[in-house]
Enzyme design. Sequence first.
Site, short mmCIF file in Angstrom:
data_model
loop_
_atom_site.label_atom_id
_atom_site.label_comp_id
_atom_site.label_asym_id
_atom_site.label_seq_id
_atom_site.Cartn_x
_atom_site.Cartn_y
_atom_site.Cartn_z
N SER A 182 49.63 37.71 49.89
CA SER A 182 49.93 38.63 50.98
C SER A 182 49.58 38.00 52.32
O SER A 182 48.79 37.04 52.39
CB SER A 182 49.10 39.92 50.80
OG SER A 182 49.16 40.74 51.94
N TYR A 221 41.38 45.05 49.73
CA TYR A 221 42.70 44.47 49.49
C TYR A 221 42.83 43.11 50.17
O TYR A 221 43.31 42.15 49.57
CB TYR A 221 43.78 45.43 50.00
CG TYR A 221 45.19 44.96 49.75
CD1 TYR A 221 45.78 45.11 48.50
CD2 TYR A 221 45.95 44.38 50.77
CE1 TYR A 221 47.08 44.68 48.26
CE2 TYR A 221 47.25 43.96 50.53
CZ TYR A 221 47.82 44.11 49.29
OH TYR A 221 49.10 43.68 49.05
#
Length: 275
Positions: free
Chosen positions: A158, A171
Site C-alpha cells: 500500500s 494498517y
Amino acid sequence: MLHTTIVITGAGGVLCSLFAKALAADGHKIALLDINEAAVSAVAEEIGAAGGTARAYACSVLEKEQLAAVREAVRRDLGPCGILINGAGGNHPSCTTARERYEPGDEDEGDLLTFFNLDKKGFSFVFDLNILGVMLPTQVFLPDIIKQPDGCVVNISSMNAYRPLTKIPAYSAAKAAVSNLTQWLAVHFAGQGVRVNAIAPGFFVTNQNRGMLFDAEGNHTARSAKILAATPMGRFGEAEELLGTLRWLLDPAVSGFVTGAVIPVDGGFSAYSGV
C-alpha cells in the site's frame, strides 16, 4: 507464460476479484479464497459463466489449519498452486483515530478514539490481518510453488508503506511490514527460482474505503480532497489500471529478473513532495 493454478486471497474484494477474472480469462485456473463465502462463490460463478475455471473456498487467512485444508482441496480440484497472490487485508474502525493529529487533552479523552485509548485487540486484529495474512498463506502454499516452473508470489502492499496515512496506525505499520517481508522472502527463496514481489496501490475506490472517500450524496469528503491534492494525476485509480503491473510481475518472460520489488501504482502520490 505457462498456464498454472493461481491462489488469490481476499478474492471477494473489488481489486482481487478483478484480478481473478482477468487471470482466468488469460487461461489460468483460479482458487478464490475469502472469509466471505458468498462473495467468492459469486466471483467463481461469474468466471465459470465466462468460460473460465475457478473454485471458491471459504477460509480465514489467520487460521493456518484452514489454509492447509484448502491447500489440499485446491490440489485436488485444480492442481498444485504455482502462483500466490496475497490480497487479503484491511483496516477496522476500532483502530482508526477520530482526529488526524494530537490535540491537548487527547490522553484524557473518553468519548473519542485517540491514540491513547486505541484498543489492543483492535490494533492486533488489523496488524495480524495484514501481515500474518501474508505470512501464513505463503507458508502453506509455497511448498507447492517451489515445485512448479516459474513459481512466484505477489503481495499487495500500500501507499501506507511509503507514507503512513493519519488516523490508521495499525494498517500503516502492517503494510510497511508487508513490503519488508516481501523483500525478505525474495532473498530467502531466490535460490529456488521463486520470485516474490509486491504491488503498492495508491488510492482506488473499494468497498472498504468508499465511506472515507465519498459522503452520502456521492461528493468527495474533505479527506478525499486532500488525497487528490497529493496525487499529481488528480484522480483515483481505476482497478483495471493494476492489471498491467500484475501481469508483468507474473510473467517470467518479461520480469524474470525482478524480485524483492515493491511497485507503486499511485498516480504519482509517492513521488510528490507537496510543492
